[in-house]
Design a protein around this motif. Structure first.
Motif, PDB file in Angstrom:
ATOM      1  N   ALA A 129       0.836  -1.205   0.000  1.00 21.88           N
ATOM      2  CA  ALA A 129       0.000   0.000   0.000  1.00 21.88           C
ATOM      3  C   ALA A 129       0.870   1.253   0.000  1.00 21.88           C
ATOM      4  O   ALA A 129       0.550   2.261  -0.664  1.00 21.88           O
ATOM      5  CB  ALA A 129      -0.924  -0.009   1.214  1.00 21.88           C
ATOM      6  N   ARG A 130       1.973   1.197   0.744  1.00 17.13           N
ATOM      7  CA  ARG A 130       2.865   2.358   0.780  1.00 17.13           C
ATOM      8  C   ARG A 130       3.450   2.637  -0.588  1.00 17.13           C
ATOM      9  O   ARG A 130       3.572   3.788  -1.006  1.00 17.13           O
ATOM     10  CB  ARG A 130       3.986   2.115   1.784  1.00 17.13           C
ATOM     11  N   LEU A 131       3.824   1.566  -1.330  1.00 14.03           N
ATOM     12  CA  LEU A 131       4.361   1.747  -2.681  1.00 14.03           C
ATOM     13  C   LEU A 131       3.332   2.399  -3.605  1.00 14.03           C
ATOM     14  O   LEU A 131       3.671   3.252  -4.428  1.00 14.03           O
ATOM     15  CB  LEU A 131       4.799   0.394  -3.253  1.00 14.03           C
ATOM     16  N   CYS A 132       2.086   2.009  -3.478  1.00 15.65           N
ATOM     17  CA  CYS A 132       1.027   2.600  -4.310  1.00 15.65           C
ATOM     18  C   CYS A 132       0.890   4.103  -4.042  1.00 15.65           C
ATOM     19  O   CYS A 132       0.808   4.909  -4.970  1.00 15.65           O
ATOM     20  CB  CYS A 132      -0.302   1.906  -4.050  1.00 15.65           C
ATOM     21  N   ARG A 133       0.856   4.447  -2.754  1.00 14.76           N
ATOM     22  CA  ARG A 133       0.698   5.871  -2.417  1.00 14.76           C
ATOM     23  C   ARG A 133       1.932   6.676  -2.832  1.00 14.76           C
ATOM     24  O   ARG A 133       1.824   7.830  -3.253  1.00 14.76           O
ATOM     25  CB  ARG A 133       0.441   6.013  -0.924  1.00 14.76           C
ATOM     26  N   TRP A 134       3.106   6.078  -2.690  1.00 16.65           N
ATOM     27  CA  TRP A 134       4.345   6.739  -3.101  1.00 16.65           C
ATOM     28  C   TRP A 134       4.326   7.036  -4.603  1.00 16.65           C
ATOM     29  O   TRP A 134       4.625   8.151  -5.038  1.00 16.65           O
ATOM     30  CB  TRP A 134       5.535   5.852  -2.745  1.00 16.65           C
ATOM     31  N   MET A 135       3.938   6.021  -5.394  1.00 20.71           N
ATOM     32  CA  MET A 135       3.893   6.209  -6.840  1.00 20.71           C
ATOM     33  C   MET A 135       2.813   7.212  -7.237  1.00 20.71           C
ATOM     34  O   MET A 135       3.008   8.022  -8.161  1.00 20.71           O
ATOM     35  CB  MET A 135       3.657   4.872  -7.538  1.00 20.71           C
ATOM     36  N   ALA A 136       1.686   7.203  -6.545  1.00 25.17           N
ATOM     37  CA  ALA A 136       0.622   8.159  -6.845  1.00 25.17           C
ATOM     38  C   ALA A 136       1.116   9.592  -6.637  1.00 25.17           C
ATOM     39  O   ALA A 136       0.828  10.498  -7.430  1.00 25.17           O
ATOM     40  CB  ALA A 136      -0.598   7.874  -5.980  1.00 25.17           C
ATOM     41  N   ALA A 137       1.876   9.811  -5.575  1.00 27.53           N
ATOM     42  CA  ALA A 137       2.409  11.148  -5.299  1.00 27.53           C
ATOM     43  C   ALA A 137       3.417  11.567  -6.369  1.00 27.53           C
ATOM     44  O   ALA A 137       3.441  12.732  -6.795  1.00 27.53           O
ATOM     45  CB  ALA A 137       3.056  11.174  -3.917  1.00 27.53           C
ATOM     46  N   ARG A 138       4.237  10.608  -6.811  1.00 24.95           N
ATOM     47  CA  ARG A 138       5.221  10.935  -7.844  1.00 24.95           C
ATOM     48  C   ARG A 138       4.545  11.270  -9.162  1.00 24.95           C
ATOM     49  O   ARG A 138       4.985  12.148  -9.899  1.00 24.95           O
ATOM     50  CB  ARG A 138       6.192   9.758  -8.037  1.00 24.95           C
ATOM     51  N   LEU A 139       3.462  10.580  -9.474  1.00 18.13           N
ATOM     52  CA  LEU A 139       2.725  10.878 -10.701  1.00 18.13           C
ATOM     53  C   LEU A 139       2.107  12.275 -10.652  1.00 18.13           C
ATOM     54  O   LEU A 139       2.132  13.012 -11.637  1.00 18.13           O
ATOM     55  CB  LEU A 139       1.630   9.836 -10.931  1.00 18.13           C
ATOM     56  N   ARG A 140       1.550  12.630  -9.523  1.00 17.46           N
ATOM     57  CA  ARG A 140       0.942  13.962  -9.413  1.00 17.46           C
ATOM     58  C   ARG A 140       2.003  15.066  -9.515  1.00 17.46           C
ATOM     59  O   ARG A 140       1.732  16.135 -10.059  1.00 17.46           O
ATOM     60  CB  ARG A 140       0.175  14.076  -8.094  1.00 17.46           C
ATOM     61  N   ALA A 141       3.191  14.789  -8.988  1.00 14.72           N
ATOM     62  CA  ALA A 141       4.278  15.774  -9.091  1.00 14.72           C
ATOM     63  C   ALA A 141       4.787  15.890 -10.517  1.00 14.72           C
ATOM     64  O   ALA A 141       5.216  16.956 -10.958  1.00 14.72           O
ATOM     65  CB  ALA A 141       5.420  15.400  -8.154  1.00 14.72           C
TER      66      ALA A 141
END
Length: 412
Positions: free
Chosen positions: A267-279
């Motif tokens: 779950a942490r990896l998913c949220r991390w990648m989501a934040a990188r995509l938004r950036a």
């Protein structure tokens, strides 16, 4: 010649920034200090010669006099551009071609100069942008102009530091050399003839300045067109940018949904990648291993559907600099680069005009013209101790006339 708005006090007007020659302004400014009682014929001749003085000096020497009453500005005759200052002309009065040489936007011009310290309390009347108007003929009756000038003399004396003993006189300001001259006049003096002598001496340099003026005007027109082009291209580039942000945001939202179903490190990896995509920033070398791990986990999760393929495609575009490769973004960057080149061109032309302005040697021309009026020497006349003018002022004095020879009768 120019009349300044009577709603601005004399001192407030003289505290304004004035554009120099390279910024579309003047090489010098001219002010007549003469009261009707002291030199009535000098005053009358000055205003009667208005059209002649305007034609003689209009391009490079600004001759200013206060306006009788209030100048009525007409918005119906305004010229306006999104990237150029608004100019309001006097309603019903023909305006000279150099009407844009003086306006309130000089306040923000880095090329403008001030004769005195800035006065923050000076404010223009609401809705008016012009501080003076160029008119080839007097906008009011002769007597009204005489009264307006008479009432302004003391204020101009206080600003320039001119003592009463020098009135009537003409004050010439060399903007580039930042020096001021006070030339005493007689009742039979002619301001027009004095200015004509100055014009004759600076004339050899004027054709080259006019050529540069045309070049500068062309560059400024190119700047206006470029800024409009940037505006259009910016809209197209913003549309592409928003589409790209929306695409990444959709994938990030899907990753957030997966993170709700997963636990722990996944779950942490998913949220991390989501934040990188938004950036929207490309992944670094240290990010490659966790991103491969996440793609592996998503491929194993049948509920993720097409998400792994979409994520892999988005990451590839981010790495390749997708946005910078879009035609709309490239065209915008090209337009901005063109704009930078235009600004550099304008700066170069202005620097060349400044150099030509120095070649005018206006101060020398003023001194030479004054010599023709029998003003041969500079004197240390006591100026007023309190004055707003911060530039040096040079006072020329009339050379004493030789006494007439006397004939003595022979005796015897």
């Amino acid at each position: 010649m120019y009349s300044w708005d009577a709603e601005i006090s004399v001192k407030a007007f003289l505290h304004l920034p004035f554009r120099t020659l390279s910024d579309g302004g003047f090489a010098g400014l001219v002010f007549l200090l003469a009261r009707s009682a002291d030199a009535p014929e000098l005053q009358r001749t000055f205003f009667r010669n208005w059209a002649d003085i305007d034609d003689l000096t209009g391009r490079y020497l600004g001759v200013f006099t206060p306006a009788p009453g209030r100048i009525t500005l007409s918005s119906e005759r305004a010229t306006w551009s999104s990237y150029e200052p608004q100019v309001l002309l006097v309603d019903g009065v023909q305006c000279a071609s150099n009407k844009r040489k003086l306006y309130s936007s000089s306040r923000v011009s880095p090329w403008a100069v001030r004769m005195a310290a800035e006065r923050p309390n000076v404010r223009r009347p609401k809705g008016q942008t012009s501080t003076a108007v160029a008119t080839p003929t007097p906008p009011s009756p002769l007597r009204e102009h005489q009264i307006a000038l008479t009432r302004a003399v003391t204020h101009m004396q206080e600003f320039f530091g001119i003592p009463e003993s020098l009135v009537p006189c003409v004050v010439v300001v060399s903007l580039q050399e930042r020096t001021v001259f006070a030339i005493p006049l007689e009742e039979d003096s002619s301001v027009y003839r004095f200015l004509k002598k100055i014009k004759t001496r600076i004339e050899p340099v004027l054709p080259r300045i006019r050529e540069k003026e045309l070049e500068l005007e062309s560059a400024k027109e190119a700047r206006v067109a470029n800024r409009r082009d940037i505006g259009v291209r910016k809209v197209a580039a913003q549309a592409v940018t928003k589409d790209w942000e929306r695409y990444r945001a959709e994938i990030a939202k899907e990753l957030d949904d997966v993170a709700v179903r997963w636990d722990g490190e996944e779950a942490r990896l998913c949220r991390w990648m989501a934040a990188r995509l938004r950036a929207g920033k490309p992944l670094g070398i240290a990010d490659r291993a966790p991103s491969r791990t996440l793609l592996y986990l998503l491929n194993r999760d049948k509920a993720s559907g097409r998400l792994p393929r979409r994520l892999r495609r988005a990451l590839a575009k981010m790495t390749a600099g997708y946005l910078e490769q879009q035609p709309a973004v490239i065209r915008l960057a090209d337009a901005k680069a063109e704009g930078l080149g235009i600004e550099q061109r304008i700066g170069r032309i202005k620097a060349e005009m400044d150099s030509m302005g120095a070649e005018l040697r206006l101060a020398d021309a003023v001194i030479a013209a004054a010599q023709d009026l029998n003003l041969r020497r500079e004197v240390s006349t006591d100026l007023l101790p309190e004055r707003d003018l911060q530039w040096p002022i040079r006072v020329l004095s009339r050379q004493p006339r030789s006494p007439r020879p006397t004939i003595k009768p022979r005796l015897g």
